[in-house]
Structures are given as C-alpha cells and as structure tokens.
Scaffold this motif. Structure first.
Motif, mmCIF file in Angstrom:
data_model
loop_
_atom_site.group_PDB
_atom_site.id
_atom_site.type_symbol
_atom_site.label_atom_id
_atom_site.label_comp_id
_atom_site.label_asym_id
_atom_site.label_seq_id
_atom_site.Cartn_x
_atom_site.Cartn_y
_atom_site.Cartn_z
ATOM 1 N N ALA A 30 -14.587 -0.214 -2.531
ATOM 2 C CA ALA A 30 -14.182 0.192 -0.741
ATOM 3 C C ALA A 30 -13.293 0.009 -0.549
ATOM 4 O O ALA A 30 -11.937 0.638 -0.465
ATOM 5 C CB ALA A 30 -15.465 0.418 0.243
ATOM 6 N N VAL A 31 -12.948 -1.107 -0.322
ATOM 7 C CA VAL A 31 -11.426 -2.509 -0.196
ATOM 8 C C VAL A 31 -10.397 -1.734 -1.180
ATOM 9 O O VAL A 31 -9.887 -2.203 -1.142
ATOM 10 C CB VAL A 31 -12.199 -3.278 -0.086
ATOM 11 N N ALA A 32 -10.877 -2.288 -2.516
ATOM 12 C CA ALA A 32 -10.052 -2.333 -3.156
ATOM 13 C C ALA A 32 -9.595 -0.776 -3.380
ATOM 14 O O ALA A 32 -8.155 -0.546 -3.815
ATOM 15 C CB ALA A 32 -10.718 -2.500 -5.095
ATOM 16 N N ALA A 33 -10.062 -0.082 -3.139
ATOM 17 C CA ALA A 33 -10.012 1.482 -3.300
ATOM 18 C C ALA A 33 -9.011 1.750 -2.459
ATOM 19 O O ALA A 33 -8.434 2.271 -2.204
ATOM 20 C CB ALA A 33 -10.805 2.770 -3.236
ATOM 21 N N SER A 34 -9.131 1.481 -0.743
ATOM 22 C CA SER A 34 -8.262 1.041 0.267
ATOM 23 C C SER A 34 -7.416 0.223 0.968
ATOM 24 O O SER A 34 -6.524 0.469 1.210
ATOM 25 C CB SER A 34 -9.433 1.250 1.314
ATOM 26 N N ASP A 35 -6.539 -0.809 -0.542
ATOM 27 C CA ASP A 35 -6.098 -1.619 -0.489
ATOM 28 C C ASP A 35 -4.736 -1.276 -0.893
ATOM 29 O O ASP A 35 -4.699 -2.261 -1.525
ATOM 30 C CB ASP A 35 -6.869 -2.811 -1.021
ATOM 31 N N VAL A 36 -4.573 -0.055 -0.798
ATOM 32 C CA VAL A 36 -3.187 -0.031 -1.511
ATOM 33 C C VAL A 36 -2.004 -0.507 -0.382
ATOM 34 O O VAL A 36 -1.827 0.550 0.453
ATOM 35 C CB VAL A 36 -3.022 1.650 -1.964
ATOM 36 N N THR A 37 -0.880 -1.548 -0.510
ATOM 37 C CA THR A 37 -0.131 -1.365 0.683
ATOM 38 C C THR A 37 1.281 -1.301 0.072
ATOM 39 O O THR A 37 1.660 -1.000 -1.092
ATOM 40 C CB THR A 37 -0.077 -3.117 1.167
ATOM 41 N N SER A 57 1.639 -1.896 -3.898
ATOM 42 C CA SER A 57 0.563 -3.237 -4.190
ATOM 43 C C SER A 57 -0.034 -2.938 -5.717
ATOM 44 O O SER A 57 -0.322 -3.598 -5.992
ATOM 45 C CB SER A 57 -0.401 -3.347 -3.027
ATOM 46 N N GLY A 58 -0.308 -0.689 -6.307
ATOM 47 C CA GLY A 58 -0.846 -0.928 -7.105
ATOM 48 C C GLY A 58 -0.589 0.622 -7.235
ATOM 49 O O GLY A 58 -0.030 1.283 -6.517
ATOM 50 N N PRO A 59 -1.075 1.114 -8.000
ATOM 51 C CA PRO A 59 -0.934 2.630 -8.515
ATOM 52 C C PRO A 59 -2.012 3.456 -6.759
ATOM 53 O O PRO A 59 -2.892 3.185 -6.491
ATOM 54 C CB PRO A 59 -2.206 3.195 -9.315
ATOM 55 N N ALA A 60 -1.249 4.831 -6.208
ATOM 56 C CA ALA A 60 -1.667 5.418 -5.556
ATOM 57 C C ALA A 60 -1.507 7.154 -5.481
ATOM 58 O O ALA A 60 -1.190 7.712 -6.196
ATOM 59 C CB ALA A 60 -0.889 5.070 -4.507
ATOM 60 N N ARG A 61 -2.808 7.508 -4.530
ATOM 61 C CA ARG A 61 -2.522 9.044 -4.434
ATOM 62 C C ARG A 61 -1.645 9.741 -3.711
ATOM 63 O O ARG A 61 -1.986 8.919 -1.824
ATOM 64 C CB ARG A 61 -4.217 9.392 -4.632
ATOM 65 N N TYR A 62 -1.231 10.341 -3.416
ATOM 66 C CA TYR A 62 -0.507 10.669 -2.833
ATOM 67 C C TYR A 62 -0.272 12.799 -2.599
ATOM 68 O O TYR A 62 -0.104 13.034 -3.463
ATOM 69 C CB TYR A 62 0.502 10.462 -2.937
ATOM 70 N N VAL A 74 6.995 15.022 4.739
ATOM 71 C CA VAL A 74 6.014 14.362 4.978
ATOM 72 C C VAL A 74 5.450 13.891 3.881
ATOM 73 O O VAL A 74 5.268 14.373 3.350
ATOM 74 C CB VAL A 74 4.976 15.098 6.222
ATOM 75 N N VAL A 75 5.599 12.066 3.335
ATOM 76 C CA VAL A 75 4.611 12.058 2.575
ATOM 77 C C VAL A 75 3.144 11.255 2.817
ATOM 78 O O VAL A 75 3.608 10.506 4.194
ATOM 79 C CB VAL A 75 5.521 10.803 1.811
ATOM 80 N N ASP A 76 2.061 11.953 3.033
ATOM 81 C CA ASP A 76 0.935 11.042 2.877
ATOM 82 C C ASP A 76 0.360 9.949 1.488
ATOM 83 O O ASP A 76 0.723 10.851 0.702
ATOM 84 C CB ASP A 76 -0.132 11.823 3.104
ATOM 85 N N ILE A 77 0.545 8.658 1.571
ATOM 86 C CA ILE A 77 -0.354 8.339 0.739
ATOM 87 C C ILE A 77 -1.836 7.907 1.055
ATOM 88 O O ILE A 77 -1.994 7.348 1.890
ATOM 89 C CB ILE A 77 0.866 6.693 0.545
ATOM 90 N N GLN A 78 -2.608 8.705 0.250
ATOM 91 C CA GLN A 78 -4.122 8.409 0.211
ATOM 92 C C GLN A 78 -4.295 6.636 0.172
ATOM 93 O O GLN A 78 -3.817 5.538 -0.492
ATOM 94 C CB GLN A 78 -5.042 9.015 -0.359
ATOM 95 N N SER A 79 -5.695 5.910 1.154
ATOM 96 C CA SER A 79 -5.903 5.156 1.582
ATOM 97 C C SER A 79 -5.070 4.010 1.716
ATOM 98 O O SER A 79 -5.159 3.020 0.839
ATOM 99 C CB SER A 79 -7.250 4.619 0.693
ATOM 100 N N GLY A 105 -5.266 8.912 10.230
ATOM 101 C CA GLY A 105 -7.011 8.265 9.216
ATOM 102 C C GLY A 105 -6.969 7.122 8.596
ATOM 103 O O GLY A 105 -6.452 7.200 8.746
ATOM 104 N N ALA A 106 -7.661 7.636 7.041
ATOM 105 C CA ALA A 106 -6.830 6.107 6.112
ATOM 106 C C ALA A 106 -6.151 5.949 5.382
ATOM 107 O O ALA A 106 -6.395 5.466 5.371
ATOM 108 C CB ALA A 106 -8.579 6.570 5.495
ATOM 109 N N ASP A 107 -5.325 6.974 6.106
ATOM 110 C CA ASP A 107 -3.547 7.729 4.361
ATOM 111 C C ASP A 107 -2.724 6.714 5.778
ATOM 112 O O ASP A 107 -2.494 6.485 7.070
ATOM 113 C CB ASP A 107 -3.924 8.555 5.011
ATOM 114 N N LEU A 108 -1.508 6.337 4.741
ATOM 115 C CA LEU A 108 -0.774 6.313 5.601
ATOM 116 C C LEU A 108 0.152 7.990 5.226
ATOM 117 O O LEU A 108 0.844 7.997 3.996
ATOM 118 C CB LEU A 108 -0.107 4.735 4.617
#
Length: 438
Positions: A30-37, A57-62, A74-79, A105-108
């Motif tokens: 879970a941490v790895a999945a949300s640890d996109v910086t 820091s790694g691949p991301a969904r947006y 507006v761009v939302d990057i998940q977790s 929420g959990a997104d940026l």
C-alpha cells in the motif's frame, strides 16, 4: 486427537508470525502504491506552445480536465504527494499564468491557471537520457487562444535589474531603401540554463536581457532593425536559431553568451567567428543535403547544380561570409575594448554550430565571465547590460557603414556621401559585397 501444550504453542506462534508477515506485506504494498512523489516541476514556453513537466519518483496514474471562468487545467495524480511540501512553483510564462498544488483525498491535484483558452495534451514519459519518470502537460493554441496568448515571461532564479525603456525614435517615412536586418540570438534558454554564476545567476536570463536591449538600440537606428531568435525562456536547437535568421533574410547574426571557467579570477569579453574547420564541415553537410537547400545567396539553389558548380558557389558564399564576419567581429571587439572589457585582443575562431550559416556573416559575443563574482554582479546590472548592448550596436553599425548591402538605406547614404552608386542585386543574380541580397 488432543495436542500437547508445546505443539499448540508452536502453532499459535506460527499463525501469529504469518499474520504479521502478511500484514507487513500488504502494508508495504500500500505504501509503495501511494509513494509516488512529484520531485520537481519545470515550465518553459515557446512561440507556439507551453510545456509543464512534472518529475516523478515512479510511474503514476493520472486524469485531467479543463475548466473555464477562469480558464485552467486540472491534473490529478493518483496516490501522490509533493516530495517537498515547500516546493516552489515555477513562475508563469506562455499560456501558464500560474501553478498551484493541493491535496485531493489521497491524490495530488495540480492546477495550471491559463492566460487564455488553450488545448491541453497530457502524457507520461518513461526514464531515458538520465531523466526519470515524467508527466508532461503541453498547452497549445485553442479556440481564440492565439490572439489571447501572453508574451512568454522569463523565469528568473536571481533578481535581475529591469529593462529601462528608452523612448523610440520614429524613423523618417521618407527614407527609401530597405532596412539592414540583424538577427540577435540570446544563447541557451528553457531546459538549457547555460553557465551558472556563483550566486545562481543563469546565463540564459542574462543573454536574453542583453539581447532585448540590443534589439531596442538597433531598432532606434534609422535604416536598421533587429529580430530575436527567442524572446522568452524556451529551448531552441542551434539550427533552428539559424533557420529563424535565414527566414527573416538577416544580414548579420549575433549570438549573445556569457563565458565560464574553472578559474574564477578570469575576466573579460571575447568575440568568436567560425573556424575554417567548422566551415569545411558545414560545407560538406550542405553539399550532401543540397536537395533540401532551397536558398543560399539571392535565392540561388544548389539543388539543380552539378557537384563542382555547387561546391564553387558554396565556397564563394562561405568565403565572403567568413571574411565579413571577421571584419564585423573586429569592430565589435574594438568597441568592447573601449569599455576595458576584453580578455585579450584579437577575434577568436571556433566551430560553434550556431555560427555555421553559409551566407550570413555571424559572430558569437561572450559578454563576460559569469563565473567571476565581480563580472556576475555587473552582468545583472541594468546599466552595464545597456553599455554592452551599445558597444555591440556600435561595432555592427560601423561595419555596415563601411560595407552597406546593396539596396539598403545605408547604401543610399554612402552613395550620397561619396557619389558612388551601389547597385542593388537583381533577383536571382549574384551577391555583390557582403550581406544577403534581396
């Protein structure tokens, strides 16, 4: 069957250990999945588009959307989250008025406020060329955006003195003869900051400031006008800079730079023209690609010429251009010397790609050593920038005063001075003297 107490204890311990390991596994997942910086945000603008790059820091969904009143993307990057909560947003330029970031929420959530309508394109880029994962937002002209797009603003890392506007001298409407066109090239830009001074001054900011001052000074000279290869903080390939000068039929190309050296005590200006080796390499390239060379001097094409004739024409063009470059560069060197601002006398020669136009006299001016603390301070000073612009202008003007291209206002002035008529070159004819024939 009844188990012994020892066996029951071992099984309980085993079950507990398995539970703990599973919990740790899923927690780490879970941490790895949300640890996109988002490690950094970069922004630059070109003449027709603006690009925002989010270094990840790694691949991301947006996901992204556009909103109106006011215009924004507006761009939302998940977790995801900002690596540094105090990350400074880049200053606005081009279509991007300003950038903002916040938690959704959990997104940026990243918001780009726009200067006007723009069409966004968002995509990811995998690691390559020493760069990591990136999310890229391109802003291009949308409905009515071309008219509303703001002039790109230079993003500065260190405060530079504002440009002092000088009243423009209106050129006489009765003046006949075309203007001499000088292409001014502000070195570096965008993702290429150039050399950095000890206090963080970026070469790309200094060169643009001086280039704008030089343009303003040339534009006030009757019979001359200037064009900038770039007028904002964006990257241009060297050959595109040359192409822009050629598209404007420039009579001279002046590239502005600030030198740097490991020895911070080194000071002074220098002027470069193309070396013989650099000219030879470029001639070979032009001959090899002459099917794409639609214009050289006066519209003469190499496409339908034999190898021998094409080589002769190119040699004549390049030889005249290099000779003119040396004379003009020496004039500029003399003016810089009057400022007490040269490393050593004499024009230097090198194979800089930006000097390789075969038919435009070209020079590269290293205004000072940005690596020297005193010169870095002077380069940021508005008065010193203006003095450098005045010196370069004076050198260029002196050259064209003595060597006016046919058909120009300067040529007509010379005709009036000495009674010698300088005929303009007919369309499709050869080149007389120096400068580009019209």
């Amino acid at each position: 069957m009844r188990m012994a107490p020892c066996e029951m204890t071992l099984r309980a311990v085993f079950r507990t250990a398995c539970g703990v390991l599973c919990a740790l596994f899923f927690a780490s997942f879970a941490v790895a999945a949300s640890d996109v910086t988002v490690k950094d945000i970069r922004l630059w603008a070109g003449p027709d588009s603006t690009r925002v790059v989010f270094d990840l820091s790694g691949p991301a969904r947006y996901s992204f959307l556009t909103l109106q009143n006011p215009e924004r993307v507006v761009v939302d990057i998940q977790s995801a989250r900002l690596e540094n909560a105090n990350l400074a947003m880049p200053e606005g330029m081009g279509f991007a008025k300003q950038l903002r970031a916040g938690v959704q929420g959990a997104d940026l959530r990243l918001v780009v406020d726009l200067t006007g309508p723009a069409a966004p394109k968002v995509f990811t880029v995998d690691p390559q060329g020493g760069l990591g994962h990136r999310l890229v937002l391109d802003l291009m002209p949308g409905s009515g955006a071309a008219a509303n797009a703001a002039v790109p603003v230079v993003a500065k890392s260190a405060p530079l003195a504002p440009v002092v506007t000088t009243p423009t001298v209106i050129k006489s409407a009765s003046t006949s003869g075309r203007d001499i066109v000088v292409a001014i090239d502000a070195g570096h830009g965008g993702k290429d900051p150039g050399s950095l001074g000890g206090s963080g001054t970026r070469e790309k900011d200094i060169t643009l400031a001086i280039a704008r001052r030089l343009k303003e000074r040339i534009d006030r000279e009757p019979g001359m006008r200037a064009i900038l290869t770039r007028d904002g903080d964006y990257y241009l390939a060297h050959r595109l800079r040359i192409k822009r000068a050629r598209d404007q039929q420039a009579d001279m190309f002046v590239s502005i730079h600030a030198d740097s050296y490991t020895d911070r005590s080194v000071v002074g200006s220098s002027v470069y023209t193309l070396s013989a080796r650099g000219a030879s390499d470029e001639a070979a390239r032009w001959l090899a690609e002459r099917e794409n060379a639609s214009d050289l001097i006066g519209g003469v094409t190499l496409e339908d010429k034999s190898d021998v004739l094409a080589s002769v024409l190119l040699d004549l063009s390049q030889g005249a251009s290099m000779s003119a470059s040396l004379v003009a560069a020496d004039n500029v060197m003399n003016e810089l010397d009057r400022m007490g601002n040269v490393t050593r006398r004499g024009v230097k020669q090198a194979g800089f790609l930006v000097l390789k136009s075969p038919d435009i006299p070209s020079m590269l001016v290293e205004t000072a050593f940005i690596s020297n603390p005193r010169e870095e301070s002077r380069l940021k000073d508005a008065r010193h920038q203006q003095r450098l612009a005045e010196a370069i202008h004076a050198g260029v003007r002196a050259y064209f005063y003595d060597n006016p291209p046919p058909g120009t206002h300067f040529a007509q002035q010379r005709e009036q001075r000495d009674g010698n008529r300088i005929a303009a070159v007919d369309e499709g004819g050869g080149a007389a003297g120096v400068g580009r024939a019209r």
